[in-house]
Scaffold this motif. Structure first.
Motif, PDB file in Angstrom:
ATOM      1  N   GLY A  85      27.660 -24.249  23.767  1.00 55.24           N
ATOM      2  CA  GLY A  85      26.247 -23.934  23.983  1.00 55.24           C
ATOM      3  C   GLY A  85      25.696 -23.002  22.931  1.00 55.24           C
ATOM      4  O   GLY A  85      24.572 -23.186  22.441  1.00 55.24           O
ATOM      5  N   PHE A  86      26.463 -21.950  22.543  1.00 48.72           N
ATOM      6  CA  PHE A  86      26.021 -21.057  21.470  1.00 48.72           C
ATOM      7  C   PHE A  86      25.860 -21.835  20.159  1.00 48.72           C
ATOM      8  O   PHE A  86      24.915 -21.608  19.398  1.00 48.72           O
ATOM      9  N   ASN A  87      26.786 -22.761  19.863  1.00 51.24           N
ATOM     10  CA  ASN A  87      26.703 -23.529  18.620  1.00 51.24           C
ATOM     11  C   ASN A  87      25.538 -24.510  18.628  1.00 51.24           C
ATOM     12  O   ASN A  87      25.040 -24.888  17.566  1.00 51.24           O
ATOM     13  N   ALA A  88      25.115 -24.942  19.826  1.00 50.70           N
ATOM     14  CA  ALA A  88      24.018 -25.910  19.909  1.00 50.70           C
ATOM     15  C   ALA A  88      22.644 -25.268  19.759  1.00 50.70           C
ATOM     16  O   ALA A  88      21.654 -25.980  19.610  1.00 50.70           O
ATOM     17  N   LYS A 148      18.506 -22.486  14.902  1.00 48.07           N
ATOM     18  CA  LYS A 148      18.081 -21.281  14.194  1.00 48.07           C
ATOM     19  C   LYS A 148      16.559 -21.184  14.228  1.00 48.07           C
ATOM     20  O   LYS A 148      15.860 -22.154  13.999  1.00 48.07           O
ATOM     21  N   GLY A 149      16.063 -20.009  14.513  1.00 50.34           N
ATOM     22  CA  GLY A 149      14.626 -19.815  14.604  1.00 50.34           C
ATOM     23  C   GLY A 149      14.025 -20.271  15.913  1.00 50.34           C
ATOM     24  O   GLY A 149      12.799 -20.369  16.023  1.00 50.34           O
ATOM     25  N   GLY A 150      14.863 -20.584  16.928  1.00 49.75           N
ATOM     26  CA  GLY A 150      14.358 -21.022  18.214  1.00 49.75           C
ATOM     27  C   GLY A 150      13.884 -19.844  19.058  1.00 49.75           C
ATOM     28  O   GLY A 150      13.924 -18.683  18.643  1.00 49.75           O
ATOM     29  N   ARG A 178      19.951 -17.638  17.616  1.00 49.60           N
ATOM     30  CA  ARG A 178      21.317 -18.173  17.525  1.00 49.60           C
ATOM     31  C   ARG A 178      22.260 -17.073  17.062  1.00 49.60           C
ATOM     32  O   ARG A 178      21.989 -16.386  16.092  1.00 49.60           O
ATOM     33  N   PRO A 179      23.398 -16.889  17.743  1.00 51.73           N
ATOM     34  CA  PRO A 179      24.310 -15.806  17.352  1.00 51.73           C
ATOM     35  C   PRO A 179      24.896 -16.035  15.957  1.00 51.73           C
ATOM     36  O   PRO A 179      25.109 -17.175  15.523  1.00 51.73           O
ATOM     37  N   THR A 183      31.156 -23.740  14.631  1.00 50.27           N
ATOM     38  CA  THR A 183      30.673 -23.447  13.286  1.00 50.27           C
ATOM     39  C   THR A 183      30.266 -21.986  13.142  1.00 50.27           C
ATOM     40  O   THR A 183      30.022 -21.530  12.024  1.00 50.27           O
ATOM     41  N   ILE A 184      30.156 -21.302  14.266  1.00 52.14           N
ATOM     42  CA  ILE A 184      29.879 -19.867  14.251  1.00 52.14           C
ATOM     43  C   ILE A 184      31.212 -19.128  14.258  1.00 52.14           C
ATOM     44  O   ILE A 184      32.093 -19.458  15.047  1.00 52.14           O
ATOM     45  N   PRO A 185      31.424 -18.138  13.381  1.00 58.91           N
ATOM     46  CA  PRO A 185      32.689 -17.385  13.399  1.00 58.91           C
ATOM     47  C   PRO A 185      32.968 -16.832  14.795  1.00 58.91           C
ATOM     48  O   PRO A 185      32.075 -16.355  15.485  1.00 58.91           O
ATOM     49  N   LEU A 186      34.245 -16.908  15.203  1.00 60.80           N
ATOM     50  CA  LEU A 186      34.611 -16.569  16.574  1.00 60.80           C
ATOM     51  C   LEU A 186      35.777 -15.586  16.575  1.00 60.80           C
ATOM     52  O   LEU A 186      36.761 -15.771  15.845  1.00 60.80           O
ATOM     53  N   ILE A 187      35.657 -14.553  17.402  1.00 61.31           N
ATOM     54  CA  ILE A 187      36.717 -13.567  17.621  1.00 61.31           C
ATOM     55  C   ILE A 187      37.228 -13.744  19.043  1.00 61.31           C
ATOM     56  O   ILE A 187      36.446 -13.770  19.988  1.00 61.31           O
ATOM     57  N   SER A 188      38.551 -13.903  19.195  1.00 61.32           N
ATOM     58  CA  SER A 188      39.155 -13.992  20.521  1.00 61.32           C
ATOM     59  C   SER A 188      39.730 -12.631  20.879  1.00 61.32           C
ATOM     60  O   SER A 188      40.474 -12.033  20.101  1.00 61.32           O
ATOM     61  N   ALA A 189      39.376 -12.151  22.068  1.00 55.43           N
ATOM     62  CA  ALA A 189      39.869 -10.864  22.556  1.00 55.43           C
ATOM     63  C   ALA A 189      40.271 -11.052  24.012  1.00 55.43           C
ATOM     64  O   ALA A 189      39.604 -10.582  24.931  1.00 55.43           O
ATOM     65  N   VAL A 190      41.360 -11.785  24.238  1.00 54.85           N
ATOM     66  CA  VAL A 190      41.805 -12.159  25.574  1.00 54.85           C
ATOM     67  C   VAL A 190      43.061 -11.362  25.900  1.00 54.85           C
ATOM     68  O   VAL A 190      44.069 -11.447  25.198  1.00 54.85           O
ATOM     69  N   GLY A 191      43.009 -10.563  26.963  1.00 60.82           N
ATOM     70  CA  GLY A 191      44.176  -9.811  27.398  1.00 60.82           C
ATOM     71  C   GLY A 191      44.392  -8.559  26.577  1.00 60.82           C
ATOM     72  O   GLY A 191      43.521  -8.080  25.836  1.00 60.82           O
ATOM     73  N   HIS A 192      45.599  -7.997  26.722  1.00 59.26           N
ATOM     74  CA  HIS A 192      45.987  -6.819  25.971  1.00 59.26           C
ATOM     75  C   HIS A 192      46.628  -7.231  24.657  1.00 59.26           C
ATOM     76  O   HIS A 192      46.714  -8.421  24.314  1.00 59.26           O
ATOM     77  N   GLU A 193      47.105  -6.273  23.911  1.00 61.16           N
ATOM     78  CA  GLU A 193      47.651  -6.536  22.584  1.00 61.16           C
ATOM     79  C   GLU A 193      48.882  -7.432  22.649  1.00 61.16           C
ATOM     80  O   GLU A 193      49.129  -8.230  21.756  1.00 61.16           O
TER      81      GLU A 193
END
Length: 528
Positions: free
Chosen positions: A195-198, A201-203, A207-208, A239-249
């Motif tokens: 949904g974020f990728n869909a 721009k300029g809507g 768009r993140p 297509t948008i850069p993505l950071i995964s932060a799931v759980g602990h280290e």
């Protein structure tokens, strides 16, 4: 014989199929009730109804299992082929196929080892497709304007992220609320990433520039939704850069391999997303100071270099003094030279001026006037001559054109006559063609009719032959004729009904067959 006994002499009760099936169902459900079954998942199918059908097996037996649509939605872990699980449910039967089956409402892996083995197999499969390749990784934006966060809106994770962003560098944040564990986790997270990728721009909704998928720590079962294939594929397709932060280290899920950057904690993801504004301001101030110091030093260095070079050039008066001296010398010589030139030109012009007088100019003008008059006299008749010559040429062309037109008209009339003659001939041929064709077809039809008559069996009858028929059709042998109740012989001039082995006539076989149907008596001779 006793009326209560059957043909075999037994007085046992006759059960119906439904009675036997119902008895078996009551025995199985009453004996087992709710059970836990451990086994390996075999064939798994999930039709459009939403129900799930699968097999539980070991090395000696197989049990059919089914989970209804509502039970599937509540499952924490869905069974997959080859996975060892403990299924909880109740035993029952399916009368329609005469089999027993397990109605499963809960599935759990048979130990962490089986779950990790399945996770490793899925990781190898997705890695073989190239979803974890380093070449697919995208660089993170240095300072994103809008950050999209996929997480639960009610947990501590979103508060940690917002707090960290506020401390480091406040940015606009879009939160896509999802379930972070349970059966709804995987489809909602995948739908949020896509949904974020869909977004355009300029809507109306920005768009993140960066997406953070975050969740707090938990057991492997709690984090299992981020190991699902649809989540991994959605992260790899982003297509948008993505950071995964799931759980602990120490927690690692498959989305960590497909994301562009893995953060050990949600707070660390916020730190990766933006720089510290105070540090950035200090760095900018220091860079500005260094730039001004460098520019000042550069200017001072250039000024010193200019002064050094100026000392090597000498005094400006020394460089311009010879030129000034040459200018003074030439300016003193210019006045006498101009006077001498004027005197020389006057001396050359005086003899010529003596030769030029007003009479000479008038004579020159008069001669030129006579020449102009001569030209005018010659020019006056020129248009009439040109017009007369043009008229003659036009008359000649008109004559040629008339002759050509007459010739073309004659040629066209000749072609029209020839065309009319050909059209007349063709019309005559066209008028004769239908009659000729009909005559040919009539001749062909006559030949075919004669051939039909020649080949027909009526012509054969005229040569002394006959056709013998019985009630069931044509009789071709003496044995068949002896078995018939009546016969009909067709000659070329009529038909005769006879009785085999007797004399006289009889009822035709067609009538005899009808009578046979109406009178089923044993005396067949009465039919004739």
């Amino acid at each position: 014989m006793d009326l209560l006994e059957d043909d075999n002499g037994s007085n046992a009760h006759d059960y119906t199929v439904s009675e036997i099936s119902g008895a078996v169902k009551r025995v199985i459900e009453g004996e087992f009730g709710r059970v836990r079954v451990r086994g390996e998942v075999g064939r798994v199918s999930m039709p459009r109804s939403g129900h799930m059908y699968f097999d539980l097996k070991d090395d000696r037996a197989v049990i059919a299992a089914v989970s209804w649509k509502g039970q599937v939605a509540r499952m924490q872990v869905r069974p997959e082929e080859g996975m060892e699980v403990i299924a909880t449910g109740r035993m029952t039967t399916f009368p329609g196929q005469s089999k027993y089956q397990l109605i499963v409402d809960e599935v759990e892996p048979a130990g962490a080892g089986a779950l990790m083995a399945m996770l490793e197999a899925r990781r190898k499969q997705l890695a073989a497709e190239g979803l974890f390749d380093a070449s697919r990784k995208q660089p993170l934006p240095w300072l994103p304007e809008v950050i999209g966060v996929v997480t639960s809106p009610s947990g501590a994770v979103i508060r940690d992220i917002l707090h960290r962003l506020r401390d480091r560098f406040p940015r606009r944040v879009l939160i896509w609320p999802v379930a972070v564990q349970g059966q709804a986790c995987a489809p909602e997270v995948a739908r949020a990433i896509r949904g974020f990728n869909a977004m355009e721009k300029g809507g109306p909704i920005p768009r993140p520039d960066l997406i953070i998928v975050a969740r707090g720590g938990g057991s492997i079962e709690d984090l299992w939704g981020f190991n699902e294939e649809e989540v991994v594929r959605a992260a790899a397709e982003s297509t948008i850069p993505l950071i995964s932060a799931v759980g602990h280290e120490t927690d690692t899920t498959l989305i960590d391999y497909a994301s562009d950057r893995r953060a050990p904690t949600p707070t660390a993801a916020a730190e990766m997303a933006v720089p510290v504004r105070a540090e950035l301001a200090a760095w900018l101030s220091e860079a500005q100071t260094r730039m001004m110091r460098a520019a000042r030093g550069r200017i001072d260095q250039r000024n010193q270099r200019l002064r050094d070079l100026a000392r090597g050039l000498g005094r400006p008066e020394t460089l311009t003094q010879p030129a000034r001296q040459r200018f003074d010398m030439w300016s003193e010589r210019l006045g006498p030279a101009l006077r001498t030139l004027v005197l020389r030109k006057n001396s050359r012009f005086a003899p010529l001026a003596a030769q030029i007088s007003p009479n000479l100019l008038r004579r020159f003008i008069r001669d030129r006037a006579r020449e102009i008059d001569g030209f005018a006299t010659r020019l006056a008749p020129a248009p009439a001559t040109r017009l007369r010559r043009a008229r003659q040429e036009f008359e000649q062309l008109s004559k040629r054109l008339d002759s050509s037109r007459q010739r073309m008209i004659g040629e066209a009339e000749r072609r029209n006559r020839e065309g009319a003659q050909r059209l007349s001939a063709l019309s005559e041929r066209l008028a004769r063609a239908p009659r000729t064709r009909l005559d040919a077809l009539e001749d062909q039809l006559d030949r075919l009719d004669r051939m039909r008559q020649t080949l027909g069996y009526t012509e054969t009858l005229k040569r002394g032959y006959a056709v013998v028929r019985g009630p069931d059709g044509v009789v071709t042998s003496e044995k068949m004729a002896a078995k018939q109740p009546g016969l009909e012989i067709e000659f070329s001039d009529g038909r005769l009904a006879v009785i085999p082995g007797g004399g006289g006539t009889a009822t035709p076989p067609s009538r005899a067959k009808a009578s046979k149907k109406s009178d089923p008596g044993p005396d067949q001779g009465s039919l004739f």
